[in-house]
Design a protein around this motif. Structure first.
Motif, PDB file in Angstrom:
ATOM      1  N   TYR A   1     -14.611  -8.629   3.294  1.00 37.88           N
ATOM      2  CA  TYR A   1     -14.167  -7.252   3.561  1.00 37.88           C
ATOM      3  C   TYR A   1     -12.777  -7.017   2.986  1.00 37.88           C
ATOM      4  CZ  TYR A   1     -13.471  -2.933   6.244  1.00 37.88           C
ATOM      5  OH  TYR A   1     -13.242  -1.622   6.619  1.00 37.88           O
ATOM      6  N   ASN A   2     -11.880  -7.968   3.201  1.00 40.49           N
ATOM      7  CA  ASN A   2     -10.502  -7.809   2.717  1.00 40.49           C
ATOM      8  C   ASN A   2     -10.436  -7.842   1.191  1.00 40.49           C
ATOM      9  OD1 ASN A   2      -9.439  -7.582   5.305  1.00 40.49           O
ATOM     10  ND2 ASN A   2      -9.173  -9.791   5.523  1.00 40.49           N
ATOM     11  N   ASN A   3     -11.263  -8.663   0.573  1.00 43.65           N
ATOM     12  CA  ASN A   3     -11.306  -8.683  -0.894  1.00 43.65           C
ATOM     13  C   ASN A   3     -11.783  -7.339  -1.442  1.00 43.65           C
ATOM     14  OD1 ASN A   3     -10.428 -11.299  -1.829  1.00 43.65           O
ATOM     15  ND2 ASN A   3     -12.259 -12.175  -0.897  1.00 43.65           N
ATOM     16  N   LEU A   4     -12.811  -6.797  -0.839  1.00 45.24           N
ATOM     17  CA  LEU A   4     -13.328  -5.501  -1.282  1.00 45.24           C
ATOM     18  C   LEU A   4     -12.325  -4.391  -0.978  1.00 45.24           C
ATOM     19  CD1 LEU A   4     -15.676  -4.007  -2.550  1.00 45.24           C
ATOM     20  CD2 LEU A   4     -16.743  -3.867  -0.303  1.00 45.24           C
ATOM     21  N   ASN A   5     -11.646  -4.502   0.163  1.00 46.26           N
ATOM     22  CA  ASN A   5     -10.640  -3.498   0.503  1.00 46.26           C
ATOM     23  C   ASN A   5      -9.492  -3.513  -0.506  1.00 46.26           C
ATOM     24  OD1 ASN A   5      -9.441  -1.497   2.315  1.00 46.26           O
ATOM     25  ND2 ASN A   5      -7.946  -3.096   2.771  1.00 46.26           N
ATOM     26  N   LEU A   6      -9.125  -4.682  -1.014  1.00 46.29           N
ATOM     27  CA  LEU A   6      -8.091  -4.757  -2.050  1.00 46.29           C
ATOM     28  C   LEU A   6      -8.530  -3.996  -3.298  1.00 46.29           C
ATOM     29  CD1 LEU A   6      -5.433  -5.822  -3.209  1.00 46.29           C
ATOM     30  CD2 LEU A   6      -6.651  -7.937  -3.827  1.00 46.29           C
TER      31      LEU A   6
ATOM     32  N   GLY B   1       2.091  -0.033  -1.093  1.00 45.73           N
ATOM     33  CA  GLY B   1       2.149  -0.635   0.238  1.00 45.73           C
ATOM     34  C   GLY B   1       0.786  -1.081   0.748  1.00 45.73           C
ATOM     35  N   ASN B   2      -0.213  -0.221   0.594  1.00 46.72           N
ATOM     36  CA  ASN B   2      -1.561  -0.580   1.061  1.00 46.72           C
ATOM     37  C   ASN B   2      -2.153  -1.724   0.253  1.00 46.72           C
ATOM     38  OD1 ASN B   2      -1.601   1.319   3.117  1.00 46.72           O
ATOM     39  ND2 ASN B   2      -2.406   2.929   1.781  1.00 46.72           N
ATOM     40  N   ILE B   3      -1.832  -1.775  -1.033  1.00 43.67           N
ATOM     41  CA  ILE B   3      -2.309  -2.896  -1.866  1.00 43.67           C
ATOM     42  C   ILE B   3      -1.695  -4.207  -1.372  1.00 43.67           C
ATOM     43  CG2 ILE B   3      -2.193  -3.904  -4.184  1.00 43.67           C
ATOM     44  CD1 ILE B   3      -2.424  -1.061  -5.288  1.00 43.67           C
ATOM     45  N   LYS B   4      -0.400  -4.169  -1.052  1.00 42.52           N
ATOM     46  CA  LYS B   4       0.267  -5.369  -0.552  1.00 42.52           C
ATOM     47  C   LYS B   4      -0.343  -5.803   0.778  1.00 42.52           C
ATOM     48  CE  LYS B   4       3.483  -8.539  -0.612  1.00 42.52           C
ATOM     49  NZ  LYS B   4       3.450  -9.632  -1.607  1.00 42.52           N
ATOM     50  N   GLN B   5      -0.604  -4.851   1.664  1.00 44.37           N
ATOM     51  CA  GLN B   5      -1.220  -5.182   2.952  1.00 44.37           C
ATOM     52  C   GLN B   5      -2.605  -5.791   2.765  1.00 44.37           C
ATOM     53  OE1 GLN B   5      -1.027  -1.440   5.102  1.00 44.37           O
ATOM     54  NE2 GLN B   5       0.680  -2.177   6.341  1.00 44.37           N
ATOM     55  N   ALA B   6      -3.364  -5.271   1.815  1.00 49.18           N
ATOM     56  CA  ALA B   6      -4.698  -5.813   1.554  1.00 49.18           C
ATOM     57  C   ALA B   6      -4.619  -7.247   1.048  1.00 49.18           C
ATOM     58  CB  ALA B   6      -5.427  -4.930   0.544  1.00 49.18           C
ATOM     59  N   GLN B   7      -3.617  -7.540   0.223  1.00 47.43           N
ATOM     60  CA  GLN B   7      -3.447  -8.912  -0.281  1.00 47.43           C
ATOM     61  C   GLN B   7      -3.080  -9.869   0.853  1.00 47.43           C
ATOM     62  OE1 GLN B   7      -0.455  -8.048  -3.223  1.00 47.43           O
ATOM     63  NE2 GLN B   7      -1.955  -7.876  -4.907  1.00 47.43           N
ATOM     64  N   ILE B   8      -2.227  -9.399   1.761  1.00 52.93           N
ATOM     65  CA  ILE B   8      -1.843 -10.237   2.906  1.00 52.93           C
ATOM     66  C   ILE B   8      -3.049 -10.476   3.818  1.00 52.93           C
ATOM     67  CG2 ILE B   8      -0.444 -10.292   5.008  1.00 52.93           C
ATOM     68  CD1 ILE B   8       1.691  -8.706   3.462  1.00 52.93           C
TER      69      ILE B   8
END
Length: 424
Positions: free
Chosen positions: A263-268, A312-319
């Motif tokens: 999910y997090n990979n796809l969200n990124l 910001g959202n891209i950084k959060q997705a990576q974290i």
């Protein structure tokens, strides 16, 4: 007279203890629910409100898929003139129509995320099912063996209650000493206190079990169990690697942890796509408001990503991806440790049962009769007789506890591996 009284009283007392003639089974009311483990599971699957409520989360997640598949609605605007110094104001009319088109595959990525949400809801549902089923089965076995232990208390309490009544009468006549009366009374009070603690534990288990199968609060559950076949299953008969593979394959909480990483990979990918502007196409019509009548025009609109590129959202997705990976590894480690601990515990419980002499309980019961004969012959005292029965009671309690621990350890293996290796 004292000896004659005791010789008459104690055959009656011991007959009540050994034969169970004083057990109150015949007094069970219509509120008793006799149930087997399979029946309990069927009622649990069809009636448990927690399980039914959790299933709605799957329906909610499926509704999110429908939402993700929908295209944005077109925008329409209409304007009617109020004042125009050239033409009739009420004839000055204009209208516009615009449609937003998402770019960079945002719609497909949202659909994939929604589908992953459905899978996660299913994983949570089946993991809850695994947990509640383990609680159901464990409570079932626990109630059964504690009720078996309660019978021992009932038998001894009933017998000692009659003994105390008779001793009080004989003490008032001066046939026995106060010391003997107090000793029997003390034993009775201690038994009642122990029984009360045991019954409170049974009531707590009953309450939890009845909630699981949604039985009426006033019902007393009486489990039906033939434990002899289930107790002889061998833990070591299945290779340890099979248990571990089953846990890694079937555990829904582990599947959920894996899906979080996906999910997090796809969200990124989605957050990177959001950084790219969407495009809106429009069509407009103006009757008198433009430089000529009946103006018809078209347009395109999109934002310029000079400042806000969704950093910001891209950084959060990576974290979140790194967090998800750590969570997955932690879940795998937890399963491996739980299985190792549960496996060792099951082996110990199995060995304890194997070391138990199957004729021990029967021999102990037979010995009660011999003790009675010796008591009647005055070869042993009243205190020795009561001490022997205390040992008999403790033996029954330990035996029931051993059987429960054995079955519970097998259920623990099933729970950890999310499989039905035992007690099917």
């Amino acid at each position: 007279m004292h000896r004659k009284f005791v010789r008459v009283l104690f055959p009656i007392q011991l007959w009540c203890i050994v034969a169970g003639a004083c057990v109150k089974a015949q007094g069970l009311s219509n509120d008793t629910l006799s149930i087997g483990i399979k029946e309990a599971e069927t009622q649990f699957l069809t009636k448990n409100l927690t399980l039914l409520a959790q299933h709605y989360n799957i329906d909610n997640a499926s509704a999110q898929v429908i939402t993700a598949r929908l295209f944005p609605n077109p925008d329409f605007n209409f304007e009617n003139g109020i004042y125009n110094n050239t033409h009739n104001a009420y004839r000055n009319q204009s209208a516009g129509l615009s449609q937003l088109f998402t770019t960079a595959g945002k719609r497909n990525k949202n659909i994939q995320l929604a589908n992953l949400g459905v899978e996660q809801a299913k994983y949570q549902f089946f993991d809850l099912l695994r947990t509640l089923r383990f609680t159901l089965r464990n409570d079932f076995y626990n109630i059964y063996f504690q009720q078996q232990s309660a019978k021992v208390y009932n038998e001894e309490i009933d017998a000692l209650t009659k003994t105390v009544t008779a001793y009080r009468e004989q003490y008032s006549k001066g046939n026995i000493s106060q010391k003997e009366l107090l000793r029997v009374q003390s034993q009775l009070y201690a038994l009642r206190n122990e029984y009360n603690g045991l019954q409170q534990g049974i009531d707590t288990l009953q309450s939890e079990f009845k909630m699981l199968i949604r039985a009426a609060p006033g019902v007393t559950v009486v489990p039906r169990l033939d434990w002899k076949e289930a107790i002889n299953q061998s833990v070591a008969a299945v290779p340890y690697a099979s248990y571990l593979d089953s846990a890694y394959t079937n555990r829904n909480d582990l599947k959920y942890a894996r899906s979080v990483v996906d999910y997090n990979n796809l969200n990124l990918q989605l957050q990177k796509a959001i950084a790219k502007p969407d495009v809106s196409f429009s069509l407009s019509y103006d009757k008198f408001g433009s430089f000529n009548q009946n103006y018809l025009g078209g347009g395109v609109e999109f934002n310029l990503p000079f400042f806000n590129r969704n950093q910001g959202n891209i950084k959060q997705a990576q974290i979140a991806i790194e967090q998800g990976k750590l969570g997955l590894q932690n879940q795998q480690d937890q399963i491996a440790n739980d299985l190792f601990t549960g496996y060792k515990s099951a082996l110990r419980a199995e060995q304890l049962y194997k070391d138990l002499d199957p004729s021990f309980n029967q021999d102990f019961g037979h010995l009660v009769h011999e003790v009675l004969k010796n008591y009647q012959r005055k070869n042993i005292s009243l205190l020795e007789f009561l001490d022997f029965y205390e040992a008999y009671k403790n033996n029954v309690l330990q035996f029931n506890g051993l059987l429960f621990n054995r079955l519970s350890s097998l259920e623990q293996i099933n729970y950890i591996t999310a499989s039905s290796f035992f007690n099917r």
